[in-house]
Write a protein that holds these residues in place. Structure first.
Motif, PDB file in Angstrom:
ATOM      1  N   GLN A 105       0.699  -1.317   0.066  1.00  0.00           N
ATOM      2  CA  GLN A 105       0.027  -0.076   0.072  1.00  0.00           C
ATOM      3  C   GLN A 105       0.755   1.134  -0.010  1.00  0.00           C
ATOM      4  O   GLN A 105       0.487   2.184  -0.672  1.00  0.00           O
ATOM      5  CB  GLN A 105      -1.014   0.091   1.361  1.00  0.00           C
ATOM      6  CG  GLN A 105      -1.916  -1.066   1.045  1.00  0.00           C
ATOM      7  CD  GLN A 105      -2.952  -1.067   2.531  1.00  0.00           C
ATOM      8  OE1 GLN A 105      -3.929  -1.351   2.337  1.00  0.00           O
ATOM      9  NE2 GLN A 105      -2.367  -0.659   3.597  1.00  0.00           N
ATOM     10  N   LEU A 106       1.988   1.147   0.905  1.00  0.00           N
ATOM     11  CA  LEU A 106       3.056   2.625   0.792  1.00  0.00           C
ATOM     12  C   LEU A 106       3.543   2.511  -0.519  1.00  0.00           C
ATOM     13  O   LEU A 106       3.539   3.829  -0.876  1.00  0.00           O
ATOM     14  CB  LEU A 106       3.564   2.212   2.244  1.00  0.00           C
ATOM     15  CG  LEU A 106       3.184   2.168   3.639  1.00  0.00           C
ATOM     16  CD1 LEU A 106       4.107   1.523   4.464  1.00  0.00           C
ATOM     17  CD2 LEU A 106       2.971   3.631   4.154  1.00  0.00           C
ATOM     18  N   ALA A 168      -1.491   5.471   5.496  1.00  0.00           N
ATOM     19  CA  ALA A 168      -0.629   5.747   4.108  1.00  0.00           C
ATOM     20  C   ALA A 168      -1.240   6.684   3.290  1.00  0.00           C
ATOM     21  O   ALA A 168      -0.665   7.553   2.363  1.00  0.00           O
ATOM     22  CB  ALA A 168      -0.856   4.450   3.281  1.00  0.00           C
ATOM     23  N   SER A 169      -2.572   6.762   3.112  1.00  0.00           N
ATOM     24  CA  SER A 169      -3.366   7.725   2.225  1.00  0.00           C
ATOM     25  C   SER A 169      -3.126   9.183   2.919  1.00  0.00           C
ATOM     26  O   SER A 169      -3.106  10.249   2.155  1.00  0.00           O
ATOM     27  CB  SER A 169      -4.422   7.293   1.974  1.00  0.00           C
ATOM     28  OG  SER A 169      -5.462   7.250   2.948  1.00  0.00           O
ATOM     29  N   ALA A 170      -3.436   9.371   4.100  1.00  0.00           N
ATOM     30  CA  ALA A 170      -3.232  10.611   4.846  1.00  0.00           C
ATOM     31  C   ALA A 170      -1.873  11.218   4.408  1.00  0.00           C
ATOM     32  O   ALA A 170      -1.576  12.469   4.220  1.00  0.00           O
ATOM     33  CB  ALA A 170      -3.481  10.792   6.215  1.00  0.00           C
ATOM     34  N   LEU A 171      -0.787  10.234   4.878  1.00  0.00           N
ATOM     35  CA  LEU A 171       0.609  10.911   4.582  1.00  0.00           C
ATOM     36  C   LEU A 171       0.870  11.172   3.187  1.00  0.00           C
ATOM     37  O   LEU A 171       1.538  12.163   2.857  1.00  0.00           O
ATOM     38  CB  LEU A 171       1.430   9.718   5.268  1.00  0.00           C
ATOM     39  CG  LEU A 171       1.465   9.546   6.591  1.00  0.00           C
ATOM     40  CD1 LEU A 171       2.606   8.300   6.945  1.00  0.00           C
ATOM     41  CD2 LEU A 171       2.089  10.995   7.621  1.00  0.00           C
ATOM     42  N   ALA A 172       0.490  10.524   2.289  1.00  0.00           N
ATOM     43  CA  ALA A 172       0.506  10.728   0.867  1.00  0.00           C
ATOM     44  C   ALA A 172      -0.349  12.052   0.421  1.00  0.00           C
ATOM     45  O   ALA A 172       0.336  12.829  -0.495  1.00  0.00           O
ATOM     46  CB  ALA A 172      -0.023   9.533   0.018  1.00  0.00           C
ATOM     47  N   ALA A 173      -1.275  12.507   0.979  1.00  0.00           N
ATOM     48  CA  ALA A 173      -1.658  13.553   0.763  1.00  0.00           C
ATOM     49  C   ALA A 173      -1.266  14.945   1.191  1.00  0.00           C
ATOM     50  O   ALA A 173      -1.274  15.984   0.624  1.00  0.00           O
ATOM     51  CB  ALA A 173      -3.413  13.421   1.383  1.00  0.00           C
ATOM     52  N   GLY A 174      -0.523  14.532   2.227  1.00  0.00           N
ATOM     53  CA  GLY A 174       0.562  15.674   2.987  1.00  0.00           C
ATOM     54  C   GLY A 174      -0.188  15.863   4.432  1.00  0.00           C
ATOM     55  O   GLY A 174       0.104  17.127   4.747  1.00  0.00           O
ATOM     56  N   CYS A 175      -0.733  15.092   4.848  1.00  0.00           N
ATOM     57  CA  CYS A 175      -1.443  15.316   6.084  1.00  0.00           C
ATOM     58  C   CYS A 175      -0.533  14.651   7.439  1.00  0.00           C
ATOM     59  O   CYS A 175      -0.378  13.313   7.186  1.00  0.00           O
ATOM     60  CB  CYS A 175      -2.808  14.653   6.491  1.00  0.00           C
ATOM     61  SG  CYS A 175      -4.005  15.498   5.271  1.00  0.00           S
ATOM     62  N   PRO A 176       0.057  15.288   8.341  1.00  0.00           N
ATOM     63  CA  PRO A 176       0.509  14.403   9.605  1.00  0.00           C
ATOM     64  C   PRO A 176      -0.672  13.718  10.162  1.00  0.00           C
ATOM     65  O   PRO A 176      -1.851  13.969  10.030  1.00  0.00           O
ATOM     66  CB  PRO A 176       0.907  15.790  10.431  1.00  0.00           C
ATOM     67  CG  PRO A 176       0.821  16.898   9.449  1.00  0.00           C
ATOM     68  CD  PRO A 176      -0.189  16.738   8.411  1.00  0.00           C
ATOM     69  N   VAL A 177      -0.134  12.689  10.785  1.00  0.00           N
ATOM     70  CA  VAL A 177      -0.780  11.798  11.339  1.00  0.00           C
ATOM     71  C   VAL A 177      -0.871  11.394  12.666  1.00  0.00           C
ATOM     72  O   VAL A 177       0.329  11.323  13.265  1.00  0.00           O
ATOM     73  CB  VAL A 177      -0.848  10.352  10.437  1.00  0.00           C
ATOM     74  CG1 VAL A 177      -1.825   9.216  11.352  1.00  0.00           C
ATOM     75  CG2 VAL A 177      -1.514  10.129   9.285  1.00  0.00           C
ATOM     76  N   VAL A 178      -1.937  11.433  13.611  1.00  0.00           N
ATOM     77  CA  VAL A 178      -2.039  11.268  15.126  1.00  0.00           C
ATOM     78  C   VAL A 178      -2.823   9.508  15.096  1.00  0.00           C
ATOM     79  O   VAL A 178      -3.943   9.914  14.863  1.00  0.00           O
ATOM     80  CB  VAL A 178      -2.188  12.057  16.132  1.00  0.00           C
ATOM     81  CG1 VAL A 178      -2.278  11.810  17.439  1.00  0.00           C
ATOM     82  CG2 VAL A 178      -1.736  13.604  15.670  1.00  0.00           C
TER      83      VAL A 178
END
Length: 520
Positions: A105-106, A168-178
């Motif tokens: 996925q990544l 994976a999709s959030a980081l790809a979009a440019g969103c930091p993740v908690v």
């Protein structure tokens, strides 16, 4: 392994701890895991907000490299599969494959970033001489929505958890993740979290790009969703859990979207010609899909719909015999096993339901004994409780009098992740009449397969109308999952010096564009 959780680049502990439970023995595993506080949640969210502006403007190539680095770090993490086996009761082969899917996925999102279509760049060049009014220079791209809260799932400790599809999709979009790790597998969560933390450092990114909080209390997740710096939520789990998060998110001063994948019984429709030609083979394959992983898939075939008659009798007899031989498997947690048993007992206690078969008796803790039931189309339409999801290897065969009743059964169902057609060529004309119903009811329609496999690809949709998901416009699997965490921005007549790279006149990122209505 120590029991710390991860706030940015730091590993922290507290005095309050908990332990993972091996569901195959109901015994606590080694390692005390520290419980994060609401102050830690706030700190993680602040770091994510601090990281947002710099991370969302990283070049697509840099984010792609970051995702690939996470995959490499996960693959290089010693003991990950073994720990996941101990915490989930799932077999080693299954979790080895799940690790591969997680890394796949990544890497797929890394490929998507390099292709550039996700940015959806559209340029309408200025038309100063247009009559009766000139047109301004208009440029559109999609940008990251903001920091995202991700909740780990119980049934996929890797592919739908700390570094799973939502992350994976959030980081790809440019969103930091908690991320809030699932309390059933804290060790697995920490090992994967450390892999992401290492990738953040190796790629020179802001430490707030990723944090992991841990704990058993629902209050921790509520605090995460309530934090004003969080702009979207990714969740896979029960309907009750998903709806609770939706309610919290909608009561905020600034409501935010919750992308929750929740509940589905995934109807399978057996058509007459297919049933006549291969009913016994279908019966065996059905039980194989039903009992896979103790039925702990959101795409488990929970209901079969078909015309009553001798061919359905042969299918049901074969399925019952196969199910009686199915050995009980360890379920993910004691709580899930208890809920499964209660669901089976509730179905078996219905006056219009007949128990066709139960799986083999097992020994040991939390073994899910498969169950197969049947009822009539009339009873299924009359009693909505027969369509409630039982999370585990339980399913019901619905015997209908004709295809008008089949249509009524399907119309009465809630939204689904999948709907499956078992058809032969002679069934096509009848199937055409049902496809429009299924399109309204499900996110994925299959023919001559079983729904318990979800390909990670460009075309995949893993979503559907409520309660399959809280937002039927989206998918949580496949490259389209990135769209949940992006929003459009239009730039009108901005000087080139002020434009972001994605929409500059000379296209320095070499992104595909629609210019004046034409592909470029």
């Amino acid at each position: 392994m120590d029991g710390s959780f991860l706030i940015g680049s730091r590993a922290l502990t507290t005095d309050e701890t908990f332990r993972a439970i091996d569901p195959s023995t109901d015994e606590a595993l080694d390692t005390d895991f520290a419980v994060s506080t609401t102050d830690h949640v706030a700190e993680a969210c602040k770091l994510a907000a601090d990281a947002f502006d710099s991370y969302r403007e990283t070049d697509p190539e840099d984010r792609a490299t970051f995702l690939e680095t996470i995959a490499a770090e996960i693959e290089g993490t010693d003991g990950l599969v073994e720990r996941a086996v101990a915490e989930s009761g799932l077999p080693e082969a299954r979790l080895t494959g799940e690790r591969g899917r997680t890394c796949g996925q990544l890497r797929l999102f890394a490929k998507l970033l390099r292709q550039g279509r996700w940015a959806n760049v559209v340029v309408d060049n200025a038309m100063p001489d247009r009559q009766p009014m000139p047109r301004a220079d208009l440029r559109q791209r999609r940008i990251a929505i903001g920091p995202v809260a991700v909740f780990g799932a119980s049934n996929f400790p890797l592919a739908f958890s700390v570094a799973g599809g939502d992350t994976a999709s959030a980081l790809a979009a440019g969103c930091p993740v908690v991320c809030k790790g699932h309390p059933a597998h804290p060790g697995t969560s920490v090992l994967v979290g450390r892999a992401i933390q290492s990738a953040v450092k190796k790629c020179g990114l802001h430490e707030g790009v990723f944090s992991l909080v841990q704990g058993t209390s629902n209050d921790l997740g509520a605090a995460l969703v309530k934090d004003p710096r969080i702009k979207a939520v990714g969740f896979t789990g029960s309907r009750g859990g998903g709806l609770a998060l939706v309610e919290i998110a909608q009561k905020r001063p600034e409501p935010i979207p919750v992308y929750a994948e929740m509940s589905s019984i995934n109807p399978v429709i057996l058509f007459p010609e297919a049933l006549k030609a291969r009913g016994k083979d279908l019966g065996k394959a059905y039980v194989g899909s039903l009992t896979l992983g103790s039925g702990q898939f959101c795409t488990n075939p929970g209901v079969v719909v078909a015309l009553d008659g001798p061919d359905l009798d042969a299918f049901a007899d074969t399925a019952a015999k196969a199910l009686e031989e199915a050995q009980p498997q360890v379920m993910l947690t004691g709580g899930i096993h208890k809920n499964y048993d209660q669901g089976v007992q509730k179905l078996s206690g219905q006056s219009d339901v007949k128990t066709l078969a139960r799986g083999a008796e097992g020994t040991g803790c939390n073994r899910g004994r498969a169950a197969l039931f049947e009822t009539t189309g009339e009873a299924f339409i009359r009693n909505p409780e027969l369509a409630h999801e039982v999370f585990g290897a339980a399913s019901i065969i619905v015997r209908c009098t004709d295809f008008d009743q089949v249509a009524q059964v399907l119309e009465g169902m809630e939204g689904q992740l999948t709907a499956t057609l078992q058809i032969d060529e002679g069934d096509h004309e009848t199937a055409k009449k049902l496809v429009p119903i299924l399109e309204r009811k499900a996110g994925r329609i299959l023919a001559n397969a079983w729904p318990t496999g979800v390909e990670v690809s460009y075309a995949m949709v893993h979503g559907g109308p409520f309660p399959a998901t809280s937002d039927p416009r989206t998918t949580s699997v496949g490259t389209a999952a990135i769209e949940r965490f992006l929003r459009p921005v239009c730039y009108q007549d901005l000087p080139d010096a002020l434009l972001p790279k994605a929409v500059k006149h000379d296209n320095p990122l070499h992104l595909p564009r629609i210019v004046d209505g034409e592909s470029e």
